[in-house]
Design an enzyme around this catalytic site. Structure first.
Site, PDB file in Angstrom:
ATOM      1  N   TYR A   1      17.520  37.774  25.914  1.00 24.46           N
ATOM      2  CA  TYR A   1      18.310  37.098  24.876  1.00 24.46           C
ATOM      3  C   TYR A   1      18.513  35.621  25.193  1.00 24.46           C
ATOM      4  CZ  TYR A   1      19.839  41.703  23.170  1.00 24.46           C
ATOM      5  OH  TYR A   1      19.897  42.962  22.672  1.00 24.46           O
TER       6      TYR A   1
ATOM      7  N   ASP B   1      22.157  47.152  28.928  1.00 19.39           N
ATOM      8  CA  ASP B   1      21.587  48.340  29.564  1.00 19.39           C
ATOM      9  C   ASP B   1      20.348  48.059  30.409  1.00 19.39           C
ATOM     10  OD1 ASP B   1      23.437  49.876  27.928  1.00 19.39           O
ATOM     11  OD2 ASP B   1      22.103  49.323  26.278  1.00 19.39           O
TER      12      ASP B   1
ATOM     13  N   HIS C   1      54.630  44.849  50.129  1.00 20.76           N
ATOM     14  CA  HIS C   1      53.215  44.495  49.979  1.00 20.76           C
ATOM     15  C   HIS C   1      53.034  43.001  50.213  1.00 20.76           C
ATOM     16  CE1 HIS C   1      49.134  45.047  48.666  1.00 20.76           C
ATOM     17  NE2 HIS C   1      49.259  44.375  47.540  1.00 20.76           N
TER      18      HIS C   1
ATOM     19  N   ARG D   1      55.682  40.804  42.225  1.00 17.23           N
ATOM     20  CA  ARG D   1      55.036  41.742  41.307  1.00 17.23           C
ATOM     21  C   ARG D   1      56.000  42.906  41.238  1.00 17.23           C
ATOM     22  NH1 ARG D   1      48.975  43.819  42.708  1.00 17.23           N
ATOM     23  NH2 ARG D   1      50.186  45.137  44.104  1.00 17.23           N
TER      24      ARG D   1
ATOM     25  N   ARG E   1      48.403  50.800  54.751  1.00 14.88           N
ATOM     26  CA  ARG E   1      47.717  51.199  53.512  1.00 14.88           C
ATOM     27  C   ARG E   1      46.338  50.548  53.476  1.00 14.88           C
ATOM     28  NH1 ARG E   1      52.702  49.442  51.872  1.00 14.88           N
ATOM     29  NH2 ARG E   1      51.744  47.696  50.761  1.00 14.88           N
TER      30      ARG E   1
ATOM     31  N   CYS F   1      21.320  42.166  30.163  1.00 11.16           N
ATOM     32  CA  CYS F   1      21.658  42.814  28.896  1.00 11.16           C
ATOM     33  C   CYS F   1      22.644  43.959  29.164  1.00 11.16           C
ATOM     34  CB  CYS F   1      20.414  43.360  28.213  1.00 11.16           C
ATOM     35  SG  CYS F   1      19.154  42.114  27.897  1.00 11.16           S
TER      36      CYS F   1
ATOM     37  N   LYS G   1      43.103  54.269  44.591  1.00  4.31           N
ATOM     38  CA  LYS G   1      43.350  53.917  43.180  1.00  4.31           C
ATOM     39  C   LYS G   1      42.046  53.451  42.534  1.00  4.31           C
ATOM     40  CE  LYS G   1      44.851  49.279  44.603  1.00  4.31           C
ATOM     41  NZ  LYS G   1      46.033  48.457  44.928  1.00  4.31           N
TER      42      LYS G   1
HETATM   43  C1  PLP Z   1      45.951  48.011  46.233  1.00  3.40           C
HETATM   44  C2  PLP Z   1      47.071  48.040  47.158  1.00  3.40           C
HETATM   45  C3  PLP Z   1      46.851  48.192  48.532  1.00  3.40           C
HETATM   46  C4  PLP Z   1      45.483  48.133  49.160  1.00  3.40           C
HETATM   47  O1  PLP Z   1      45.083  46.778  49.267  1.00  3.40           O
HETATM   48  P1  PLP Z   1      43.690  46.383  49.971  1.00  3.40           P
HETATM   49  O2  PLP Z   1      43.685  44.904  49.960  1.00  3.40           O
HETATM   50  O3  PLP Z   1      42.623  46.955  49.105  1.00  3.40           O
HETATM   51  O4  PLP Z   1      43.713  46.992  51.309  1.00  3.40           O
HETATM   52  C5  PLP Z   1      47.955  48.362  49.344  1.00  3.40           C
HETATM   53  N1  PLP Z   1      49.216  48.362  48.822  1.00  3.40           N
HETATM   54  C6  PLP Z   1      49.454  48.195  47.517  1.00  3.40           C
HETATM   55  C7  PLP Z   1      50.866  48.187  47.028  1.00  3.40           C
HETATM   56  C8  PLP Z   1      48.416  48.015  46.634  1.00  3.40           C
HETATM   57  O5  PLP Z   1      48.654  47.826  45.339  1.00  3.40           O
END
Ligand code: PLP
Length: 403
Positions: free
Chosen positions: A280, A329, A180, A151, A236, A327, A53
């Site tokens: 700046y 850039d 998660h 969440r 994951r 800055c 992602k």
């Molecule tokens: C982003 C995400 C992950 C990955 O998490 P990391 O801490 O980067 O390994 C796994 N599962 C879900 C649902 C996420 O949103």
């Protein structure tokens, strides 16, 4: 570029581009491969889902996805439907799971691109079923269970009803159930244990009802490193895929290493006098003569403004502190010796193989986490991809060119 210049720098990559913008990121695809393999070795027989992602945490989604699949990842995960579509347009054919809830108008696009949608509500089952029917495809869905993150997700007690509805919908197929962790990188794993218990209770209830849940998965990078993957079909892998730890207290497995280095070249060299101020707001005033180097990188490239007067870069292998404010850039670095020349190579941050800060050092200076630094590298920064130390592709804006 002169090879003598290339050998003056002790970074994780000796290769420097000879064309294009001096400010660039280098992504070592061998590191991506080795990171996948290290995790695979640890979690087997569970599979690895590569989380790509947010443009693969700033590394560029298509090339990272390709490298991850090639290294043995069995599935990809993104957050937005558009991210999945981008991967399909880049030629990725592997399964892609969309982790976040799709917008109510996105289901059809998702199914037409053969993306797997995450479901948490009965209303979403209806939207998904209608979209799959319109697209005349079998829409793959997974149930996201909220076991404590608060969440996105379904209440554990609602999962059975949700699963039954999905199984009933002829144009939908349930291919997974997952949750998660909220605190797997924290010092105390008791809440993670509680989440696992709630998740297993849900999975057991589905089994008792005779429902085949598909892929069961729970662990993020922190979970992979701190709890056993037993009982899960997959993990994951997000931040660890890029060789970055989820937290300083969670060291990665042996062999895992950072894939990204942000680099640039000196654009101008000058010497200022005692009392001269830089950038700046005049927040830096020299207290003696000082040689400065101008670097064509700023906060619009993702170099955090919080690095003003506190960060540093590696210039010809020596630490050069950032003078004055960052800055949009450009930045100015100081303490340069009189050998510094225009076009000299600079490592802005890297993997710790030279005196440049690591991504985690930058995060600390900016009071944030390495996730935010990596994802904050903007589209303006070209990404060069290396395999065996040699360039194989260039991502310029959204355009990927294979070399
Ligand atoms: C982003 C995400 C992950 C990955 O998490 P990391 O801490 O980067 O390994 C796994 N599962 C879900 C649902 C996420 O949103």
């Amino acid at each position: 570029m002169a090879s003598s210049q290339a050998t003056r720098i002790a970074s994780n990559s000796r290769w420097w581009p000879t064309a294009g913008r001096p400010t660039h990121a280098v992504i070592d695809l061998d590191a991506i491969r080795d990171n996948i393999r290290a995790v695979q070795h640890t979690v087997a027989p569970a599979d690895v889902i590569a989380v790509v992602k947010a443009n693969a945490y700033g590394h560029g989604a298509v090339m990272v996805a390709e490298a991850a699949i090639h290294a043995g990842a069995t599935m990809l995960a993104v957050s937005a439907v558009d991210e999945g579509i981008e991967l399909r347009e880049g030629g990725i054919t592997a399964d892609i799971l969309v982790l976040a809830p799709p917008g109510s108008t996105e289901y059809e696009d998702a199914f037409r691109s053969r993306l797997i949608v995450s479901i948490a509500e009965l209303a979403q089952v209806q939207l998904a079923a209608a979209a799959a029917e319109t697209a005349q495809v079998t829409g793959q869905v997974q149930i996201k269970v909220d076991t404590g993150m608060r969440r996105y997700g379904a209440e554990p007690g609602d999962v059975l009803a949700l699963a039954l509805r999905i199984v009933d919908a002829t144009c939908l197929r349930l291919t997974g159930v997952y949750s998660h962790f909220a605190d797997a990188d924290g010092p105390d794993l008791s809440f993670t244990g509680e989440q696992l218990f709630r998740f297993r209770t849900v999975v057991d209830a589905l089994a008792a009802a005779g429902i085949e849940p598909g892929l069961i998965h729970c662990a993020n990078t922190a979970g992979i490193h701190r709890i056993s993957a037993t009982g899960q079909h997959a993990v994951r892998l997000g931040i660890g895929l890029y060789g970055l730890p989820p937290d300083d207290s969670v060291p990665l497995l042996p062999g895992m290493r950072s894939a990204l280095t942000l680099r640039t070249r000196v654009a101008q060299v000058r010497t200022i006098r005692s009392g001269d101020s830089v950038s700046y707001g005049r927040t830096y005033v020299a207290n003696g003569p000082e040689t400065l180097a101008l670097l064509p990188i700023g906060y619009a490239d993702g170099l955090r403004r919080a690095m003003s007067n506190s960060g540093w870069v590696s210039l010809d292998g020596a630490r050069a502190p950032i003078r004055g404010r960052v800055c949009m850039d450009q930045i100015v670095v100081g303490d340069c010796n009189d050998k510094v020349r225009v076009d000299d190579p600079v490592v802005v941050f890297g993997d710790g193989s030279d005196v440049a800060p690591r991504l985690g050092d930058v995060a600390r200076l900016a009071s944030t986490i390495n996730y935010e630094i990596a994802t904050g590298i903007t589209q303006r920064v070209p990404r060069w991809y290396l395999r065996d130390g040699q360039p194989v592709a260039l991502l310029r804006g959204s355009r990927l060119v294979r070399l």
